[in-house]
Design a protein around this motif. Sequence first.
Motif, PDB file in Angstrom:
ATOM      1  N   GLU A  95      10.032 -10.719   1.941  1.00 45.76           N
ATOM      2  CA  GLU A  95       9.946 -10.685   3.402  1.00 45.76           C
ATOM      3  C   GLU A  95      10.878 -11.706   4.058  1.00 45.76           C
ATOM      4  O   GLU A  95      11.473 -11.432   5.100  1.00 45.76           O
ATOM      5  N   ALA A  96      11.023 -12.879   3.442  1.00 46.62           N
ATOM      6  CA  ALA A  96      11.843 -13.935   4.041  1.00 46.62           C
ATOM      7  C   ALA A  96      13.313 -13.557   4.131  1.00 46.62           C
ATOM      8  O   ALA A  96      14.054 -14.107   4.956  1.00 46.62           O
ATOM      9  N   TRP A 106       8.575  -7.886  -6.453  1.00 46.71           N
ATOM     10  CA  TRP A 106       8.548  -7.240  -7.756  1.00 46.71           C
ATOM     11  C   TRP A 106       7.159  -7.387  -8.365  1.00 46.71           C
ATOM     12  O   TRP A 106       6.511  -8.414  -8.254  1.00 46.71           O
ATOM     13  N   GLY A 107       6.710  -6.314  -8.992  1.00 45.81           N
ATOM     14  CA  GLY A 107       5.352  -6.264  -9.492  1.00 45.81           C
ATOM     15  C   GLY A 107       4.460  -5.449  -8.580  1.00 45.81           C
ATOM     16  O   GLY A 107       3.279  -5.261  -8.867  1.00 45.81           O
ATOM     17  N   THR A 108       5.016  -4.959  -7.455  1.00 41.90           N
ATOM     18  CA  THR A 108       4.307  -4.043  -6.563  1.00 41.90           C
ATOM     19  C   THR A 108       5.106  -2.752  -6.480  1.00 41.90           C
ATOM     20  O   THR A 108       6.238  -2.682  -6.952  1.00 41.90           O
ATOM     21  N   ARG A 109       4.522  -1.722  -5.878  1.00 47.52           N
ATOM     22  CA  ARG A 109       5.207  -0.437  -5.756  1.00 47.52           C
ATOM     23  C   ARG A 109       5.123   0.051  -4.314  1.00 47.52           C
ATOM     24  O   ARG A 109       4.115  -0.151  -3.635  1.00 47.52           O
ATOM     25  N   PRO A 110       6.188   0.684  -3.821  1.00 47.84           N
ATOM     26  CA  PRO A 110       6.143   1.202  -2.453  1.00 47.84           C
ATOM     27  C   PRO A 110       5.374   2.512  -2.388  1.00 47.84           C
ATOM     28  O   PRO A 110       5.201   3.199  -3.397  1.00 47.84           O
ATOM     29  N   LYS A 111       4.936   2.854  -1.199  1.00 43.73           N
ATOM     30  CA  LYS A 111       4.227   4.107  -1.004  1.00 43.73           C
ATOM     31  C   LYS A 111       5.185   5.289  -0.996  1.00 43.73           C
ATOM     32  O   LYS A 111       4.857   6.383  -1.466  1.00 43.73           O
ATOM     33  N   LEU A 118      12.588  -3.228   3.655  1.00 39.44           N
ATOM     34  CA  LEU A 118      11.237  -3.124   3.106  1.00 39.44           C
ATOM     35  C   LEU A 118      10.910  -4.382   2.315  1.00 39.44           C
ATOM     36  O   LEU A 118      11.648  -4.752   1.396  1.00 39.44           O
ATOM     37  N   GLY A 119       9.824  -5.041   2.686  1.00 38.91           N
ATOM     38  CA  GLY A 119       9.356  -6.176   1.905  1.00 38.91           C
ATOM     39  C   GLY A 119       8.697  -5.654   0.633  1.00 38.91           C
ATOM     40  O   GLY A 119       7.642  -5.027   0.692  1.00 38.91           O
ATOM     41  N   LEU A 120       9.336  -5.897  -0.489  1.00 33.64           N
ATOM     42  CA  LEU A 120       8.847  -5.343  -1.761  1.00 33.64           C
ATOM     43  C   LEU A 120       8.932  -6.393  -2.861  1.00 33.64           C
ATOM     44  O   LEU A 120       9.928  -6.485  -3.582  1.00 33.64           O
ATOM     45  N   CYS A 122       5.384  -2.526   6.342  1.00 30.28           N
ATOM     46  CA  CYS A 122       6.529  -3.225   5.770  1.00 30.28           C
ATOM     47  C   CYS A 122       7.859  -2.545   6.069  1.00 30.28           C
ATOM     48  O   CYS A 122       8.903  -3.167   5.967  1.00 30.28           O
ATOM     49  N   HIS A 123       7.825  -1.275   6.425  1.00 31.98           N
ATOM     50  CA  HIS A 123       9.045  -0.488   6.532  1.00 31.98           C
ATOM     51  C   HIS A 123       9.538  -0.517   7.965  1.00 31.98           C
ATOM     52  O   HIS A 123       8.903   0.049   8.851  1.00 31.98           O
ATOM     53  N   THR A 124      10.642  -1.170   8.221  1.00 35.21           N
ATOM     54  CA  THR A 124      11.175  -1.322   9.562  1.00 35.21           C
ATOM     55  C   THR A 124      12.480  -0.568   9.700  1.00 35.21           C
ATOM     56  O   THR A 124      13.395  -0.760   8.903  1.00 35.21           O
ATOM     57  N   HIS A 125      12.590   0.273  10.701  1.00 33.93           N
ATOM     58  CA  HIS A 125      13.810   1.038  10.927  1.00 33.93           C
ATOM     59  C   HIS A 125      14.619   0.361  12.013  1.00 33.93           C
ATOM     60  O   HIS A 125      14.133   0.147  13.124  1.00 33.93           O
TER      61      HIS A 125
END
Length: 273
Positions: free
Chosen positions: A128-129, A152-157, A148-150, A22-25
């Motif tokens: 993501e959209a 709500w209700g989820t957590r990033p690494k 970062l596609g995140l 999900c993490h794009t630089h």
Amino acid sequence: MTETWLQPVFDDSLPLLEDDDCHTHVTDTSVARSTLDGESYACLLPELNNRPITILRDPMLGTGGLLWPAAERLASYLCQQGRKDASIFKGKRVLELGAGTGLVGIALLLAGLIDQTTGASYTASDLEAVLPLIQRNYEVNGVIGHVLGLPWGTRPKSEYDVVLLADCVYLESLFQPLLDTLLSVVPSSRVKCFLAIKYRRKADKRFIKMCRRHFNLSDIESGKGQRAASDAIDRGPAARTPVSGSASSHAALEAGVQLWELVRHEPNRSTVG
């Protein structure tokens, strides 16, 4: 019966994102090429010597594709504070929840407050959209950031040092998922957190009440924002307008924005043992 939003939330109870996917630089201006032809808006911040920030908007994306007054207010405040105290962002990993068009991070990057040579980084998170719009706004302003596609209700690494939110409080059904994610990225008082909220309905205060269960909240503007918040609630639907039009209308819209600093409660060690 105790309402569910009053229950303690533990970070490991949330779904963990596959961060590497999900993490794009964004490393150069060719990466963010897209077919987005959304409306363009030039944002002028005194803290950037009125250097215009070009923000593309896409109403087809819904709320995430528009520019909201709380984002302008938070960007202005953080640029001002960052110039007074460079340690706020020096070497810090900054995450914005519900970044929308990416204005806040772009302002910080243009101001030179997110200096990658010090290990600092800015990550704009949203659905993501919405990410292609943020990438496109990085490109047109010539800055390098992350997306970062995140949901709500989820957590990033990844872990972060500063967390930002601007105009994320608008739909009651999302209050709890937003709070869950917020708690996962602000696990302790070590992580700084700034929230800009434009009060549109009395229900919006419920989110602040939910936050007080887990955070100490400081009104950054020493009460001025609270009076403005009451005015915004009284205006009703007229206060729900995204940013557009003249500078004078922007100031009127920003009158209902309140800035908070959130500090996570530490565990009560006196109860242990």
